[in-house]
Scaffold this active site. Structure first.
Site, PDB file in Angstrom:
ATOM      1  N   GLU A  58     108.248  -1.773  54.579  1.00  0.00           N
ATOM      2  CA  GLU A  58     107.291  -2.797  55.023  1.00  0.00           C
ATOM      3  C   GLU A  58     107.309  -3.995  54.088  1.00  0.00           C
ATOM      4  OE1 GLU A  58     103.477  -0.850  55.333  1.00  0.00           O
ATOM      5  OE2 GLU A  58     104.013   0.093  57.238  1.00  0.00           O
TER       6      GLU A  58
ATOM      7  N   GLN B 160     111.419  -9.044  58.074  1.00  0.00           N
ATOM      8  CA  GLN B 160     112.607  -8.277  58.492  1.00  0.00           C
ATOM      9  C   GLN B 160     112.212  -7.137  59.419  1.00  0.00           C
ATOM     10  OE1 GLN B 160     116.168  -6.995  56.073  1.00  0.00           O
ATOM     11  NE2 GLN B 160     115.019  -5.085  55.923  1.00  0.00           N
TER      12      GLN B 160
ATOM     13  N   HIS C 209     113.605   2.845  48.239  1.00  0.00           N
ATOM     14  CA  HIS C 209     114.589   3.386  49.198  1.00  0.00           C
ATOM     15  C   HIS C 209     114.376   4.891  49.374  1.00  0.00           C
ATOM     16  CE1 HIS C 209     116.872  -0.144  47.504  1.00  0.00           C
ATOM     17  NE2 HIS C 209     117.025  -0.355  48.797  1.00  0.00           N
TER      18      HIS C 209
ATOM     19  N   ARG D 163     115.697  -6.506  42.763  1.00  0.00           N
ATOM     20  CA  ARG D 163     115.724  -7.734  41.954  1.00  0.00           C
ATOM     21  C   ARG D 163     114.935  -7.607  40.657  1.00  0.00           C
ATOM     22  NH1 ARG D 163     115.401 -12.618  46.240  1.00  0.00           N
ATOM     23  NH2 ARG D 163     116.845 -11.692  47.704  1.00  0.00           N
TER      24      ARG D 163
ATOM     25  N   GLN E 104     124.249 -11.767  55.670  1.00  0.00           N
ATOM     26  CA  GLN E 104     122.841 -12.093  55.470  1.00  0.00           C
ATOM     27  C   GLN E 104     122.606 -12.880  54.175  1.00  0.00           C
ATOM     28  OE1 GLN E 104     121.793  -7.726  55.509  1.00  0.00           O
ATOM     29  NE2 GLN E 104     120.217  -8.376  54.067  1.00  0.00           N
TER      30      GLN E 104
ATOM     31  N   MET F 150     121.348  -1.567  51.199  1.00  0.00           N
ATOM     32  CA  MET F 150     122.465  -2.299  50.587  1.00  0.00           C
ATOM     33  C   MET F 150     122.747  -1.709  49.210  1.00  0.00           C
ATOM     34  SD  MET F 150     122.280  -6.158  51.961  1.00  0.00           S
ATOM     35  CE  MET F 150     121.076  -6.785  50.840  1.00  0.00           C
ATOM     36  N   GLY F 151     122.300  -0.475  48.976  1.00  0.00           N
ATOM     37  CA  GLY F 151     122.552   0.176  47.686  1.00  0.00           C
ATOM     38  C   GLY F 151     121.593  -0.301  46.622  1.00  0.00           C
TER      39      GLY F 151
ATOM     40  N   LEU G 254     119.843   1.593  44.747  1.00  0.00           N
ATOM     41  CA  LEU G 254     118.683   2.327  45.256  1.00  0.00           C
ATOM     42  C   LEU G 254     117.614   2.536  44.186  1.00  0.00           C
ATOM     43  CD1 LEU G 254     120.517   5.035  47.412  1.00  0.00           C
ATOM     44  CD2 LEU G 254     119.742   2.759  48.072  1.00  0.00           C
TER      45      LEU G 254
END
Ligand code: PAF
Length: 285
Positions: free
Chosen positions: A148, A153, A37, A187, A61, A30-31, A33
């Site tokens: 992971e 997810q 990522h 985040r 989501q 979702m960018g 990065l």
């Protein structure tokens, strides 16, 4: 690096790769990065001739429209990182490409999506599964890579791919950490300095859990050690400790044997700007 803004552009890029006989690795993101990522990109590059990354902040989501608005968007920096990492093509669709008017089909793992984090984020894993299925169908890659860190997810996507006979192989890539042990996450930038320092408590608790498991502690003792460490950090508000069987996410107790996943989550920051962090460890007993 090819920049594909439409489904037809990315399909043309895939056709050209296939004509050259290349295998394709897909890295959905979702960018915003970060090194986590880039570890997915590195794994995809190691296994495949060509890598397609996707950047799409998937609205289905997000339960809360404010979280969707607040999600960091750093397209220019993301493209520079992907180009430097040797990605062949990037797919950046618009919402109207992925969810045109009239779209009504959803993809859902009925059990795995509706337990654990799925209970506090209703619809979240349905949104993930739906968009990932679409990305799998658009890119038709040989392999796809997911972190992971979001353990649930990863298991949801594995189950969906298995149940729907998806030909793309799903790979989990270990969590990348800052030097002090905090799991990399988009985040983390929302934490103030004091909360950022306190957030290392998640990795500290998991490291202690790993030690306790190695010395024969029961699941209940491991959970108690995690709880004690996190609740001793005044800036952290413990949300959940889930100790589950790998793949099925079924709860375990006592001395189960086999591979278990420990998933923890805690909130940091003021009530009007809470940052929820998750972390995880997979341990074979
Ligand atoms: O993990 C993520 O970044 C997203 O959930 C994913 C897999 C790209 C689907 O939008």
């Amino acid at each position: 690096m090819q920049i594909c803004r439409s489904i037809s552009d990315v399909r043309a890029a895939v056709r050209a790769m296939r004509q050259k006989g290349q295998t394709i690795g897909l890295v959905p993101t979702m960018g915003a990065l970060h090194a986590g990522h880039m570890a997915l990109v590195a794994a995809a590059k190691a296994d495949n001739d060509a890598v397609i990354a996707t950047i799409f902040v998937n609205p289905t989501q997000f339960g809360n429209p404010e979280d969707l608005l607040k999600y960091p968007r750093t397209e220019e920096a993301d493209l520079a990182l992907l180009e430097a990492a040797g990605v062949s093509a990037v797919f950046l669709p618009g919402v109207e490409d992925m969810y045109p008017d009239g779209a009504e089909t959803i993809v859902e793992t009925t059990k795995l999506a509706n337990m654990l984090h799925g209970l506090v984020r209703p619809g979240h894993y349905r949104g993930v599964c739906t968009v990932v299925t679409k990305l799998f169908n658009i890119a038709t890659a040989d392999n796809a890579y997911f972190g992971e860190k979001d353990y649930q997810q990863l298991q949801v996507i594995r189950r969906m791919a298995m149940d729907l006979n998806v030909p793309t192989a799903v790979h989990g890539v270990p969590t990348v950490r800052e030097t002090d042990g905090l799991a990399m996450s988009s985040r983390n930038v929302r934490l103030n300095a004091a909360d950022r320092a306190a957030a290392v408590v998640l990795n500290a608790a998991l490291t202690q859990a790993e030690r306790a498991a190695a010395s024969g502690a029961s699941i209940e003792q491991i959970a108690a050690e995690i709880r004690a460490i996190i609740t001793a950090e005044p800036r952290a508000r413990l949300v959940a400790i889930d100790i589950v069987q790998a793949l099925t996410l079924a709860p375990v107790s006592g001395h189960p044997g086999g591979t278990i996943g420990i998933m923890i989550s805690a909130e940091f920051g003021p009530a009007d700007n809470t940052v929820l962090l998750i972390d995880q460890r997979e341990i074979t007993l």
